[in-house]
Design a protein around this motif. Structure first.
Motif, PDB file in Angstrom:
ATOM      1  N   SER A 163       0.688  -1.635  -0.192  1.00 37.06           N
ATOM      2  CA  SER A 163      -0.141   0.001   0.448  1.00 37.06           C
ATOM      3  C   SER A 163       1.407   0.944   0.082  1.00 37.06           C
ATOM      4  O   SER A 163       0.609   2.031  -0.336  1.00 37.06           O
ATOM      5  CB  SER A 163      -0.738  -0.040   1.088  1.00 37.06           C
ATOM      6  OG  SER A 163      -1.706  -1.322   0.935  1.00 37.06           O
ATOM      7  N   LEU A 164       1.994   1.117   1.229  1.00 40.21           N
ATOM      8  CA  LEU A 164       2.876   2.402   0.878  1.00 40.21           C
ATOM      9  C   LEU A 164       3.477   2.527  -0.835  1.00 40.21           C
ATOM     10  O   LEU A 164       3.910   3.676  -1.021  1.00 40.21           O
ATOM     11  CB  LEU A 164       3.894   2.693   1.872  1.00 40.21           C
ATOM     12  CG  LEU A 164       5.002   3.172   1.751  1.00 40.21           C
ATOM     13  CD1 LEU A 164       4.058   4.418   2.521  1.00 40.21           C
ATOM     14  CD2 LEU A 164       5.363   2.774   3.199  1.00 40.21           C
ATOM     15  N   ALA A 165       3.822   1.165  -0.703  1.00 36.95           N
ATOM     16  CA  ALA A 165       4.411   1.585  -2.005  1.00 36.95           C
ATOM     17  C   ALA A 165       3.715   2.199  -3.503  1.00 36.95           C
ATOM     18  O   ALA A 165       4.084   3.054  -4.067  1.00 36.95           O
ATOM     19  CB  ALA A 165       5.350   0.257  -2.273  1.00 36.95           C
ATOM     20  N   SER A 166       2.247   1.810  -3.349  1.00 31.19           N
ATOM     21  CA  SER A 166       1.463   1.754  -4.848  1.00 31.19           C
ATOM     22  C   SER A 166       1.525   3.404  -4.008  1.00 31.19           C
ATOM     23  O   SER A 166       1.080   4.571  -5.083  1.00 31.19           O
ATOM     24  CB  SER A 166       0.159   1.387  -4.678  1.00 31.19           C
ATOM     25  OG  SER A 166      -0.859   1.543  -3.210  1.00 31.19           O
ATOM     26  N   LEU A 167       1.141   3.883  -2.722  1.00 33.45           N
ATOM     27  CA  LEU A 167       0.946   5.428  -2.592  1.00 33.45           C
ATOM     28  C   LEU A 167       1.957   6.797  -2.447  1.00 33.45           C
ATOM     29  O   LEU A 167       2.162   7.348  -3.585  1.00 33.45           O
ATOM     30  CB  LEU A 167       0.902   5.279  -0.955  1.00 33.45           C
ATOM     31  CG  LEU A 167       0.801   7.085  -0.864  1.00 33.45           C
ATOM     32  CD1 LEU A 167      -0.531   6.945  -0.929  1.00 33.45           C
ATOM     33  CD2 LEU A 167       0.440   7.732   0.729  1.00 33.45           C
ATOM     34  N   LEU A 168       2.858   6.135  -2.951  1.00 31.17           N
ATOM     35  CA  LEU A 168       4.451   6.572  -3.070  1.00 31.17           C
ATOM     36  C   LEU A 168       4.853   6.647  -4.764  1.00 31.17           C
ATOM     37  O   LEU A 168       4.935   7.386  -5.489  1.00 31.17           O
ATOM     38  CB  LEU A 168       5.533   6.446  -2.690  1.00 31.17           C
ATOM     39  CG  LEU A 168       5.808   6.493  -1.247  1.00 31.17           C
ATOM     40  CD1 LEU A 168       6.916   5.241  -0.754  1.00 31.17           C
ATOM     41  CD2 LEU A 168       5.645   7.492  -0.906  1.00 31.17           C
ATOM     42  N   GLY A 169       3.910   5.629  -5.163  1.00 34.40           N
ATOM     43  CA  GLY A 169       3.961   5.395  -7.163  1.00 34.40           C
ATOM     44  C   GLY A 169       3.005   6.923  -7.829  1.00 34.40           C
ATOM     45  O   GLY A 169       3.274   6.626  -9.079  1.00 34.40           O
ATOM     46  N   GLY A 170       1.786   6.363  -6.985  1.00 33.03           N
ATOM     47  CA  GLY A 170       1.029   7.052  -7.688  1.00 33.03           C
ATOM     48  C   GLY A 170       1.282   9.165  -7.537  1.00 33.03           C
ATOM     49  O   GLY A 170       0.476   9.893  -8.387  1.00 33.03           O
ATOM     50  N   ILE A 171       2.404   9.200  -6.824  1.00 37.62           N
ATOM     51  CA  ILE A 171       2.546  11.013  -6.231  1.00 37.62           C
ATOM     52  C   ILE A 171       3.245  11.374  -7.816  1.00 37.62           C
ATOM     53  O   ILE A 171       4.000  11.146  -8.237  1.00 37.62           O
ATOM     54  CB  ILE A 171       3.756  11.229  -5.313  1.00 37.62           C
ATOM     55  CG1 ILE A 171       2.985  10.616  -4.363  1.00 37.62           C
ATOM     56  CG2 ILE A 171       4.509  12.214  -5.347  1.00 37.62           C
ATOM     57  CD1 ILE A 171       3.677  10.940  -2.291  1.00 37.62           C
ATOM     58  N   LYS A 172       2.726  12.403  -9.013  1.00 33.21           N
ATOM     59  CA  LYS A 172       3.026  12.946  -9.068  1.00 33.21           C
ATOM     60  C   LYS A 172       3.337  14.174  -8.964  1.00 33.21           C
ATOM     61  O   LYS A 172       3.650  15.561  -8.181  1.00 33.21           O
ATOM     62  CB  LYS A 172       2.027  12.631 -10.481  1.00 33.21           C
ATOM     63  CG  LYS A 172       0.930  12.121 -10.331  1.00 33.21           C
ATOM     64  CD  LYS A 172       1.484  11.348 -11.536  1.00 33.21           C
ATOM     65  CE  LYS A 172       0.421   9.894 -12.420  1.00 33.21           C
ATOM     66  NZ  LYS A 172       1.533   9.073 -12.472  1.00 33.21           N
ATOM     67  N   PHE A 173       4.980  14.839  -9.758  1.00 28.04           N
ATOM     68  CA  PHE A 173       5.896  15.639  -9.744  1.00 28.04           C
ATOM     69  C   PHE A 173       5.884  16.774 -10.765  1.00 28.04           C
ATOM     70  O   PHE A 173       5.653  16.311 -11.641  1.00 28.04           O
ATOM     71  CB  PHE A 173       6.748  15.454  -9.229  1.00 28.04           C
ATOM     72  CG  PHE A 173       6.994  14.831  -8.322  1.00 28.04           C
ATOM     73  CD1 PHE A 173       7.544  16.221  -6.898  1.00 28.04           C
ATOM     74  CD2 PHE A 173       8.067  13.410  -7.677  1.00 28.04           C
ATOM     75  CE1 PHE A 173       7.844  14.841  -5.872  1.00 28.04           C
ATOM     76  CE2 PHE A 173       7.911  12.991  -6.796  1.00 28.04           C
ATOM     77  CZ  PHE A 173       7.782  13.548  -5.295  1.00 28.04           C
TER      78      PHE A 173
END
Length: 64
Positions: free
Chosen positions: A54-64
């Motif tokens: 869940s943490l990995a998918s949350l961090l993977g979904g962050i757009k810069f």
């Protein structure tokens, strides 16, 4: 499987940096590794794995 390997590599790098910079003793690293292996075979391991994913998918979904 790729996420698991990436996590293991990341944790290995962190432990190595602690060992080199912050004075982590080799015995502490061995105890940490053994704790991880023993934790992986307990009943709480699936919950920890799901939390990590869940943490990995949350961090993977962050757009810069």
């Amino acid at each position: 499987m790729i996420l698991s390997m990436s996590g293991v590599v990341l944790l290995g790098i962190i432990v190595f940096l602690f060992f080199r910079k912050d004075g982590l003793k080799a015995s502490h690293a061995v105890v940490s590794a053994l704790f991880g292996f023993y934790m992986a075979s307990t009943a709480i391991a699936p919950s920890i794995m799901a939390g990590g994913e869940s943490l990995a998918s949350l961090l993977g979904g962050i757009k810069f």
